[in-house]
Design an enzyme around this catalytic site. Structure first.
Site, PDB file in Angstrom:
ATOM      1  CB  SER A 110      -1.018  -0.019   1.125  1.00  0.00           C
ATOM      2  OG  SER A 110      -1.747   0.779   1.326  1.00  0.00           O
ATOM      3  CG  ASP A 261      -3.775   3.852  -1.134  1.00  0.00           C
ATOM      4  OD1 ASP A 261      -4.232   3.767  -2.156  1.00  0.00           O
ATOM      5  OD2 ASP A 261      -3.888   3.024  -0.190  1.00  0.00           O
ATOM      6  CG  ASP A 263      -3.127  -0.640  -2.210  1.00  0.00           C
ATOM      7  OD1 ASP A 263      -3.416   0.550  -1.842  1.00  0.00           O
ATOM      8  OD2 ASP A 263      -3.804  -1.702  -1.724  1.00  0.00           O
ATOM      9  CG  ASP A 265      -6.711   0.105  -0.992  1.00  0.00           C
ATOM     10  OD1 ASP A 265      -5.981   1.108  -0.786  1.00  0.00           O
ATOM     11  OD2 ASP A 265      -6.741  -0.878  -0.178  1.00  0.00           O
TER      12      ASP A 265
END
Length: 488
Positions: A110, A261, A263, A265
């Site tokens: 992440s 961010d 990743d 999500d």
């Protein structure tokens, strides 16, 4: 020579796997975790008489391709057929799991720095795998194999590994959920932070996947995929990582800005002035749209929100005919409540947004599309539109290092309760997640509340406070911080 022992308890957390490469996480470790994931999740879920299947994706970190391949080898060693989808966002992996109906694993850390990597695992239909839903069993099984020095071969045939590109299908699916073709043309600056938003935004908001162009002028920032994050950390929750976007939006005369961010999500929003729009306001804005859709379909709308979101969120949900359900912080709790309640939507203060139409999983891109649609469907600037949802003033999350979180929390509760009793004021106290102290508006004081939660992994107390106005919030924030830090 026996391989060094690895302590998986240090990298397998409540919701996912997260650690540094290669000292905590390497190919040997993730191959063991992949085999354990097969034994605990994939094989038991596979219908009788069918070949067990799983899907694996990864982000742009330098270590991600090798680690995802090793994980796939672990799955295949137990007879699982593996589909590698390659580069994708975490919500792209959830799409793969949901649309294919198979368990999945996403390699990402992440927003963490470049030396980190990790794994987010899910069951078929993007259902979460957390500490209480399989992750502990996966950890213990893999730990035993690593301690013994090798992962034993499975009893059946080795599964096949193939590759499939699902980016266009992911973009097409999102476009079926929010129509961006009918509103006014918008200019939007998108800061991908060198993360996976630079991969998904051109496909969903642009025409890189071969889909028709939308009435959007996208100004890209840091779309180059680079897991070393050369421009800034891909963590928009930290205000310093929004500075570039806040400057760029007014410079380009854009209508809004979006920040993802690492990743992709999570999605953060800034208005045309470059001012942040709080995730609570985005939650309320998207909830209003989803509630209206549910009512048109003749269904009773249920919307989930965690207890750190603004009090404005449940007020707006209820005023629009929805039923607000308050839950603990954390995606596993939100997803569990989404399923239990049949909720159409859920939002968190951390900018995670969950949609029933997206297998109750979180997707920053779909939330961004709702904000774009809400803005395009009317003529006001985003700052005016967002003001409808920014009714109160919040402190943001403030961490304090403490020796005894439980004792400190009780000290705070006792002190504020004593003050309230002396002033003849009424407090509502609950312990759904840490402790929340709520003061409803009275003749003497405006509304305020605060929540104190202990960190699961560090000696920290996390404070969130909100008030009806700035002065009220500041007074509550400073009083509680003084008590927590021994300054009052």
């Amino acid at each position: 020579m026996t391989a060094p022992t690895v302590n998986l308890s240090s990298v397998i957390k409540a919701y996912d796997v997260r650690g540094t490469v290669p000292d905590q996480i390497d190919a040997r470790v993730v191959r063991a975790v992949g085999a354990a994931f097969a034994e605990v999740v994939v094989l038991p879920e596979s219908p009788s008489g069918t070949t067990p299947r799983a899907v694996v994706g990864h982000d742009m970190r330098p270590s991600s391709p090798e680690l995802s391949q090793a994980f796939a080898q672990g799955l295949a060693s137990r007879g699982v057929d593996v589909t590698l989808v390659g580069l994708c966002s975490t919500d792209g992996l959830y799409f793969a799991s949901g649309s294919l109906g198979v368990p999945g694993a996403m390699f990402t850390a992440s927003h963490n720095p470049a030396q980190y990597n990790g794994i987010k695992m899910c069951r078929a239909g993007a259902r979460p795998v957390g500490q209480d839903s399989g992750l502990t069993a996966i950890r213990d099984l893999a730990q035993g194999w690593l301690d013994a020095g090798e992962v034993p071969e499975g009893s059946g045939t080795v599964g096949a590994v193939d590759e499939q590109d699902l980016l266009k299908a992911y973009a097409q699916h999102l476009r079926t959920l929010v129509d961006l073709t009918g509103g006014r043309r918008l200019k939007v600056v998108v800061d991908a932070g060198n993360g996976m938003g630079g991969f998904t935004a051109p496909a969903v908001l642009g025409d890189d996947a071969g889909l028709p162009a939308l009435p959007l002028d996208v100004v890209p920032m840091y779309f180059e995929l680079d897991g070393t994050f050369p421009n800034h950390e891909a963590n928009p929750l930290d205000p310093k990582n929004l500075v570039d976007l806040q400057r760029a939006v007014p410079e380009h005369g854009a209508d809004l800005g979006l920040a993802f961010d690492g990743d992709a999500d999570r999605c953060f929003v800034v208005d045309e002035k470059g001012d942040p729009v709080s995730p609570s306001a985005v939650t309320a804005m998207v909830a209003r749209r989803e509630i209206a859709k549910e009512i048109r379909a003749g269904r009773e709308p249920v919307v989930i929100h965690n207890l750190i979101t603004s009090r404005a969120v449940p007020e707006i949900i209820a005023a629009d005919g929805g039923h607000p359900v308050r839950t603990r912080v954390g995606h596993s709790f939100i997803k569990e409540q989404m399923a239990t309640e049949g909720a159409v939507f859920g939002g968190e203060h951390s900018a995670h947004y969950y949609f029933r139409e997206f297998w109750s999983a979180d997707t920053g891109m779909l939330a961004a599309m709702h904000v774009l649609a809400a803005l395009a469907e009317q003529d006001r600037p985003l700052s005016e539109l967002a003001a409808e949802y920014e009714k109160y003033v919040a402190s943001g999350e403030i961490n304090s290092t403490v020796d005894d979180a439980a004792a400190t929390t009780e000290k705070v509760v006792a002190a504020v309760s004593e003050t309230a009793a002396a002033e003849g004021e009424t407090l509502e106290i609950d312990r759904l997640d840490g402790v929340t102290v709520f003061h409803p508006a009275s003749a003497a004081q405006p509304m305020w509340w605060f929540n104190l939660r202990a960190s699961n992994t560090e000696p920290l107390l996390r404070l969130n406070a909100e008030g009806a106005d700035e002065a009220t919030m500041v007074a509550v924030r400073d009083r509680v911080l003084g008590l927590v830090r021994g300054e009052a």
